[in-house]
Design an enzyme around this catalytic site. Structure first.
Site, PDB file in Angstrom:
ATOM      1  N   ARG A  33       8.105  18.766 -78.124  1.00 46.07           N
ATOM      2  CA  ARG A  33       7.907  18.533 -79.556  1.00 46.07           C
ATOM      3  C   ARG A  33       8.281  17.103 -79.948  1.00 46.07           C
ATOM      4  NH1 ARG A  33       9.763  24.177 -82.659  1.00 46.07           N
ATOM      5  NH2 ARG A  33       7.766  25.241 -82.304  1.00 46.07           N
ATOM      6  N   LYS A  92       3.186  44.466 -77.694  1.00 46.00           N
ATOM      7  CA  LYS A  92       3.037  45.473 -78.739  1.00 46.00           C
ATOM      8  C   LYS A  92       1.841  45.224 -79.642  1.00 46.00           C
ATOM      9  CE  LYS A  92       7.961  46.649 -79.041  1.00 46.00           C
ATOM     10  NZ  LYS A  92       9.116  46.789 -79.942  1.00 46.00           N
ATOM     11  N   GLY A 108       4.496  31.205 -77.781  1.00 41.99           N
ATOM     12  CA  GLY A 108       5.507  30.887 -76.771  1.00 41.99           C
ATOM     13  C   GLY A 108       5.195  31.415 -75.390  1.00 41.99           C
ATOM     14  N   GLY A 157       5.051  30.679 -84.604  1.00 37.06           N
ATOM     15  CA  GLY A 157       4.747  31.545 -85.741  1.00 37.06           C
ATOM     16  C   GLY A 157       3.634  31.018 -86.631  1.00 37.06           C
TER      17      GLY A 157
END
Length: 395
Positions: free
Chosen positions: A36, A197, A354, A377
């Site tokens: 980053r 999930k 990620g 996110g």
């Protein structure tokens, strides 16, 4: 969306508030991944070279509005200076008299890093007073932190409403990549969605069904879809309570003429550990005492065939438990196919999340994709079709 870039910013002599994301991995006080920081450098260097006074804002971790010494941005000062090959000044606050004096002392072409914005409760509350206190230090605002753009905070959204606002080079690249992925993609458009999930990616799956031509579902979430079709999944990780939802998603895809590609064969083992005895079985024949941990070669071949006819790929999530050999095989094979097609010019590939970044790094293809987002996110929320406050404020 329309947004101004720093091409439109008259930088010389201007105080430029630059929102960065220096929330990098740190272990025992040492930065373990500088990606980053390195990606941020082109924007800072360009502004500094044009004679701007660059004031860098960032959060780090979750201090919840209090000063937490181990969550200071101070270690990032040296890392940023090293990456930029130029000195970076430091101030141990981001508002108030000390910050005001540090900004005033900054020469043309100088770079200043202010302390963690989240040391103040007004940051995450998007307090207008906090936004105004930050805006005092800038003549213009540049947001180069797409990864924080899904948060309506004082330093991402509040300040952008108070100053002329521009997208930095990293933000610009991210927005262009995402527009190529879902906004105006070259078709056929394929999406690979993996992970554990269904429940955590419901909105993503729902949005992609209406946008893509082929939706490939892998990882443990594929077990839930297979279970919803009536297949016995043995000891495989799945969400039985999500079977009805999985069937609804398949109906939604059918109505939108979106093909869902599920595994036809699976690599199974009795236990999840490195290199256990494995078998490859059809999805109709998972033994009761075994669990699916990767997709099989027939599934991988079917995926490769779809990729060879695709123009654009969006990838979020691995196909199997890639962290543990040999259950990385399908993810690595798919990644290498995608990289080869991308390098040949046949495919535009956009990936993020990620686990996805880690899987592509594991496969050795991270630098061979068209664009890899480190935004986490924010990348996921964009794929879900949500408006990101930090991006909307640039429009």
């Amino acid at each position: 969306m329309a947004f101004k870039t720093i091409d439109a910013l008259p930088a010389k002599g201007q105080r430029v508030l630059l929102r960065a994301d220096l929330n990098v991995p740190v272990k025992d006080g040492r930065i373990t991944d500088r990606t980053r920081i390195e990606r941020l450098c082109p924007t800072i260097a360009e502004l500094a070279q044009k004679g701007a006074r660059v004031v860098v804002l960032s959060h780090f971790d979750r201090p919840k509005g209090k000063r937490v010494p181990e969550m200071s941005l101070k270690p990032m000062q040296e890392a940023l200076s090293t990456a930029l090959h130029r000195p970076v000044a430091w101030c141990d606050d981001c508002v108030g008299e000390a910050a005001e004096a540090a900004v005033a002392a900054l020469p043309e072409g100088g770079v200043l890093l202010l302390e963690n914005t989240r040391f103040h409760a007004g940051e995450e509350k998007n307090d207008p007073a906090m936004a105004a206190a930050l805006a005092k230090f800038g003549d213009a605002f540049v947001n180069d932190a797409f990864s924080a753009a899904h948060r309506a905070h004082a330093s991402t959204e509040g300040v952008a409403r108070l100053l002329p606002a521009y997208a930095g080079r990293l933000m610009e690249a991210e927005l262009k990549a995402l527009d190529a992925a879902l906004g105006n993609p070259a078709r056929p458009l394929v999406a690979i969605v993996g992970g554990a999930k269904v429940s955590t990616k419901l909105e993503l799956l729902g949005n992609l069904c209406s946008k893509v031509d082929v939706l490939v579902i892998g990882g443990a979430m594929a077990n839930t879809f297979l279970g919803a079709q009536g297949h016995g999944m043995g000891k495989s990780l799945q969400e039985a309570e999500m079977h009805a939802t999985a069937r609804q998603i398949m109906e939604q895809a059918k109505a939108a003429s979106c093909e869902i590609l599920l595994p036809v064969d699976l690599v199974v083992a009795e236990e999840f550990r490195p290199n256990p005895p494995t078998r490859t079985v059809a999805v109709t024949a998972v033994p009761a005492n075994m669990m699916a941990l990767d997709v099989g070669p027939e599934t991988e071949a079917a995926l490769e065939a779809r990729l060879r006819t695709a123009s654009t790929l969006v990838w979020n999530g691995p196909l199997g438990a890639f962290e543990t050999a040999p259950f990385d095989a399908a993810t690595v094979a798919a990644a290498q196919t995608v990289a080869a097609l991308t390098q040949s010019g046949a495919l535009k590939s956009i990936a993020g999340g990620g686990d996805t970044v880690a899987a592509l790094r594991h496969a050795g293809v991270l630098e061979r994709m068209s664009y890899v987002s480190t935004a986490g996110g924010a990348f996921l929320e964009w794929l879900e079709g949500k408006e990101l406050p930090g991006v909307a404020a640039l429009g």
